[in-house]
Motif scaffolding. Structure first.
Motif, mmCIF file in Angstrom:
data_model
loop_
_atom_site.group_PDB
_atom_site.id
_atom_site.type_symbol
_atom_site.label_atom_id
_atom_site.label_comp_id
_atom_site.label_asym_id
_atom_site.label_seq_id
_atom_site.Cartn_x
_atom_site.Cartn_y
_atom_site.Cartn_z
ATOM 1 N N GLU A 166 0.828 -1.202 0.000
ATOM 2 C CA GLU A 166 0.000 0.000 0.000
ATOM 3 C C GLU A 166 0.866 1.258 0.000
ATOM 4 O OE1 GLU A 166 -3.408 2.172 2.787
ATOM 5 O OE2 GLU A 166 -3.199 -0.014 2.843
ATOM 6 N N TYR A 189 -5.385 -4.541 -0.957
ATOM 7 C CA TYR A 189 -6.136 -4.782 0.289
ATOM 8 C C TYR A 189 -6.766 -6.172 0.278
ATOM 9 C CZ TYR A 189 -9.308 -3.905 4.208
ATOM 10 O OH TYR A 189 -9.968 -3.976 5.404
ATOM 11 N N ALA A 209 -12.486 -4.403 0.435
ATOM 12 C CA ALA A 209 -11.451 -3.589 -0.214
ATOM 13 C C ALA A 209 -12.020 -2.312 -0.820
ATOM 14 C CB ALA A 209 -10.743 -4.409 -1.293
ATOM 15 N N TYR A 229 -12.918 0.066 2.008
ATOM 16 C CA TYR A 229 -11.695 0.634 2.570
ATOM 17 C C TYR A 229 -11.153 1.748 1.668
ATOM 18 C CZ TYR A 229 -6.792 1.021 3.993
ATOM 19 O OH TYR A 229 -5.571 1.503 4.386
#
Length: 327
Positions: free
Chosen positions: A164, A246, A283, A286
């Motif tokens: 990330e 993610y 995901a 998020y």
């Protein structure tokens, strides 16, 4: 207020200046080489939102700057953006941009790259007319970071080990940097206070990150009409964007393995399954929440140093609108 009227309200605030920017862009497309004008006109007239010049105009007006110089700055920022689009489409072998065929799909890679170079260098000619070393520093720095961001992204294609942190470095470079340069350079041109210039710079960075997060989310939640490109293009190119990163980290063993293999292989054979996985693992939620948090940061930067005005209000509305598609 409808989505359409809300969108139009951003532009209505600086409608006259926006029309002048369009005139500047048309005049600067002139070339002795017909193919240059043909390709440049095609890509410039593709119907994009011209979000970056809009940011220049709104940010400049928010700190008291009006006039021809601000419009020239907005035009050259759009030229830099358009040149990167031409180059990106060649690198990504993209066939669709803003809902129609890319320049490289019509004329081929070599002409597209060279016309991208023309627009890029034309932008620097326009920049010289502003006669500001500080603005040249801001924009030349930005163009270097953008290039590095694109190379970093290219080096991570089909690399399922991308974190990330690396992903954020990529989008900060390839997307957010030009947003930042647009708002920061507008403040510099306006001779705003150091505090205001820094607030505008940070605002542009945060907004640019939020904008790219939403784009990457919509590769799995949007439609071709929304995106102006084919849904699943990122997956097809093997780009490890945040929804995939993610999902690999938080999915079960089987889900993680499927996503990892899809990144490494590229293509859209399993787009439906991957879309299901990024949804089930949270995901997309998020990514949407992270986008909204950056939008909130962007607004906070404006509130900290920029005086109240209709231009500031438009910047805030634009920021809110940029993440509205995540709901």
């Amino acid at each position: 207020m409808t989505v359409q009227s809300k969108t139009q309200s951003f532009y209505q605030v600086i409608a006259e200046d926006f029309a002048r920017v369009d005139d500047i862009i048309r005049k600067q497309l002139v070339s002795d080489v017909p193919l240059v004008e043909q390709i440049a006109e095609y890509i410039i007239s593709a119907g994009g939102k011209r979000l970056r010049p809009l940011l220049v105009l709104l940010a400049g007006n928010a700190v008291g700057k009006k006039g021809d110089d601000l419009c020239l700055l907005a035009g050259l920022i759009e030229f830099i953006h358009t040149s990167t689009l031409l180059h990106d489409d060649v690198v990504d072998a993209s066939g669709l941009r803003r809902g129609r065929s890319t320049a490289n799909a019509i004329w081929g890679n070599a002409p597209s790259v060279l016309v991208g170079d023309f627009l890029y260098t034309r932008a620097f000619e326009m920049m010289v007319k502003l006669d500001s070393m500080h603005i040249m520093q801001v924009i030349s720095h930005a163009t270097r970071i953008i290039a590095e961001g694109e190379v970093l992204q290219l080096s991570r294609v089909r690399d399922a080990s991308t974190t990330e942190e690396i992903y954020m470095q990529v989008i900060r470079g390839k997307t957010a940097m030009l947003f930042e340069a647009a708002t920061h350079s507008a403040g510099v041109l306006a001779k705003a206070t150091p505090e205001q210039c820094e607030a505008l710079r940070c605002f542009g960075d945060a907004l640019g990150i939020a904008f790219q997060l939403v784009d990457d989310l919509l590769d799995y939640r949007g439609s071709t009409d929304d995106l102006g490109k084919n849904v699943g293009d990122d997956l097809a190119e093997g780009k490890p964007t945040l929804p995939l990163i993610y999902a690999m980290k938080h999915g079960n063993v089987e889900q993680s393995a499927i996503v990892r293999k899809a990144i490494q292989k590229g293509g859209t054979d399993q787009l439906e399954l991957i879309s299901q996985i990024v949804q089930e693992t949270g995901a997309l939620d998020y990514t949407a929440q992270l986008a909204r948090s950056y939008a909130e940061k962007a607004i906070a930067y404006l509130q900290s140093a920029i005086p109240d005005s209709k231009y500031k209000d438009a910047l805030i509305e634009l920021t809110e609108f940029s993440v509205a598609r995540t709901y």
